[in-house]
Write a protein that holds these residues in place. Sequence first.
Motif, short mmCIF file in Angstrom:
data_model
loop_
_atom_site.label_atom_id
_atom_site.label_comp_id
_atom_site.label_asym_id
_atom_site.label_seq_id
_atom_site.Cartn_x
_atom_site.Cartn_y
_atom_site.Cartn_z
N MET A 175 119.89 -43.25 46.54
CA MET A 175 119.83 -42.23 45.50
C MET A 175 118.44 -42.28 44.86
SD MET A 175 122.75 -40.84 45.88
CE MET A 175 122.68 -39.70 44.49
N THR A 176 117.79 -41.12 44.76
CA THR A 176 116.39 -41.07 44.36
C THR A 176 116.14 -39.92 43.39
OG1 THR A 176 114.11 -40.88 45.21
CG2 THR A 176 115.83 -39.62 46.36
N ARG A 177 115.06 -40.03 42.63
CA ARG A 177 114.66 -38.95 41.73
C ARG A 177 113.65 -38.01 42.38
NH1 ARG A 177 117.13 -39.70 37.13
NH2 ARG A 177 117.60 -41.82 36.42
N LEU A 194 121.17 -39.82 51.80
CA LEU A 194 120.05 -39.72 50.87
C LEU A 194 120.40 -38.64 49.86
CD1 LEU A 194 117.10 -40.48 50.09
CD2 LEU A 194 116.36 -38.64 51.62
N GLY A 195 120.47 -39.02 48.58
CA GLY A 195 120.85 -38.07 47.55
C GLY A 195 119.86 -38.04 46.41
N GLU A 196 119.86 -36.94 45.67
CA GLU A 196 118.95 -36.80 44.54
C GLU A 196 119.69 -37.03 43.24
OE1 GLU A 196 115.26 -33.95 43.58
OE2 GLU A 196 117.15 -32.86 43.83
N LEU A 197 119.14 -37.91 42.39
CA LEU A 197 119.70 -38.14 41.06
C LEU A 197 119.31 -36.99 40.15
CD1 LEU A 197 118.79 -41.92 40.66
CD2 LEU A 197 121.11 -40.99 40.87
N SER A 198 120.25 -36.54 39.34
CA SER A 198 119.95 -35.47 38.39
C SER A 198 119.01 -36.00 37.31
CB SER A 198 121.24 -34.95 37.76
OG SER A 198 121.88 -35.98 37.03
N ALA A 199 118.33 -35.08 36.65
CA ALA A 199 117.34 -35.48 35.64
C ALA A 199 117.97 -36.26 34.50
CB ALA A 199 116.64 -34.24 35.10
N ASP A 200 119.25 -35.97 34.19
CA ASP A 200 119.90 -36.65 33.07
C ASP A 200 120.75 -37.84 33.50
OD1 ASP A 200 121.83 -35.21 34.37
OD2 ASP A 200 122.70 -34.28 32.57
N SER A 201 120.69 -38.20 34.79
CA SER A 201 121.48 -39.34 35.26
C SER A 201 120.89 -40.64 34.74
CB SER A 201 121.51 -39.38 36.79
OG SER A 201 122.13 -40.57 37.23
N PRO A 202 121.74 -41.53 34.17
CA PRO A 202 121.23 -42.82 33.69
C PRO A 202 121.01 -43.83 34.81
CG PRO A 202 123.59 -42.70 33.33
CD PRO A 202 123.18 -41.36 33.89
N ALA A 203 121.47 -43.50 36.02
CA ALA A 203 121.36 -44.43 37.14
C ALA A 203 119.91 -44.62 37.55
CB ALA A 203 122.17 -43.92 38.32
N SER A 204 119.60 -45.82 38.04
CA SER A 204 118.27 -46.12 38.56
C SER A 204 118.23 -45.77 40.05
CB SER A 204 117.94 -47.59 38.37
OG SER A 204 117.95 -47.94 37.02
N PRO A 205 117.06 -45.37 40.56
CA PRO A 205 116.96 -45.13 42.00
C PRO A 205 117.30 -46.39 42.77
CG PRO A 205 115.00 -44.32 40.84
CD PRO A 205 115.79 -45.13 39.86
N GLY A 206 117.98 -46.24 43.87
CA GLY A 206 118.32 -47.41 44.66
C GLY A 206 119.33 -47.13 45.74
N TRP A 207 119.51 -48.11 46.61
CA TRP A 207 120.52 -48.04 47.66
C TRP A 207 121.86 -48.52 47.11
CZ3 TRP A 207 120.38 -46.49 52.82
CH2 TRP A 207 119.14 -46.04 53.28
N VAL A 208 122.92 -47.84 47.54
CA VAL A 208 124.28 -48.14 47.09
C VAL A 208 125.14 -48.51 48.29
CG1 VAL A 208 126.32 -47.27 45.88
CG2 VAL A 208 124.03 -46.48 45.20
#
Length: 265
Positions: free
Chosen positions: A148-150, A190-204
Motif C-alpha cells: 500500500m503506497t501514497r 499494489l494499492g493506493e492509500l487515500s490522502a486521509d488514511s492514517p496508515a503508513s506505506p508498506g507491505w501487508v
Amino acid sequence: MITRTQPWPAGTPCWGDLMVPDRGKAVTFYESLLGWTVESGGPETGYYGMARIGGRPVAGIGQIPPEQAGMPPRWTTYLAVSDADKTAAAIAEAGGQVIAPPTDVLTEGRMAIATDPAGATFGLWQPGRHSGTQATLTPGAPAWNECMTRDFAAAKQFYGDVFGYGFGDMSGPGFTYATLDVDGRPVGGLGELSADSPASPGWVTYFWTADADQSAARIPELGGTVVSPPTDTPHGRMAIAVDDQGAGFSLMAPNTQSGTQDGWG
C-alpha cells in the motif's frame, strides 16, 4: 492445503517473517491465533522461529537484536529472486534503497532488505536449502501480500522495472489497485492509500483463517487489537489487526462471494 517444495517464481512473495522485541511472546500469540507450531533454531540463527502448519514452514519469527532496539515490530514480505545481488543493484538504480545488503543465511539462502522510493520495506530471498513458504489454502498459511503506497504511479514503475511484473487493474470508485502478475498470474497486489488514511506505506501480510469473525474475536483476548472488523469482499471476508507487540497483519477467510478454492483445508 496446497503444498510446494520447489523455489517460487521470481517476483512471487515467497516468505514472511516477524521481528519483535519479545520473540517468545509472539510465538504464544500466533500459535494461539493461527494454530502454528513454532520450532526455534539454535544460537547461530538468533533462535529464529520457524512456524509450521501440518509440518510445512509458512512463516518466521525473530527477535529484534539489541543493537537495533529502536526498530518497530513488523512483518516483512520477501520476494523471490534468482540473484539477490543483481536485484539489489536494480533496486538502487530504480530509486529504492538497500538497507541490508545481500548476505548468506547459513546454507538456507541469500537475503537482503530494501525499501521502495516511498519507504515501503520488503525483503529479497534467493533460495538455497530453504525455498520459502511451503503451504497455502489452509488456515494459518499466508493468503496474500500487498504493498500500500501514497504514490501509486511511482510504485508501479518501480516494481515493474525491478521485478518485471505485469499489472491487472482492479481499481473501482474511490480506490486504485492492481495485481502484481508473474507469467500472467496474480501473485500480490499494489494499492493506493487515500490522502486521509492514517496508515503508513508498506507491505501487508494476510493469513488464511477458517472463520474471520471467530479469529478477530480472539485477537483482543490475546492482547492484540482489531483495527478493522471482519468485512465481506468479493475476495473473502477480511479483517485488519495489530498483534500484542504492535505489528500489523490481516486475516482472510473464504465467504459466499469468494467461494472456497479447490485444495482448501
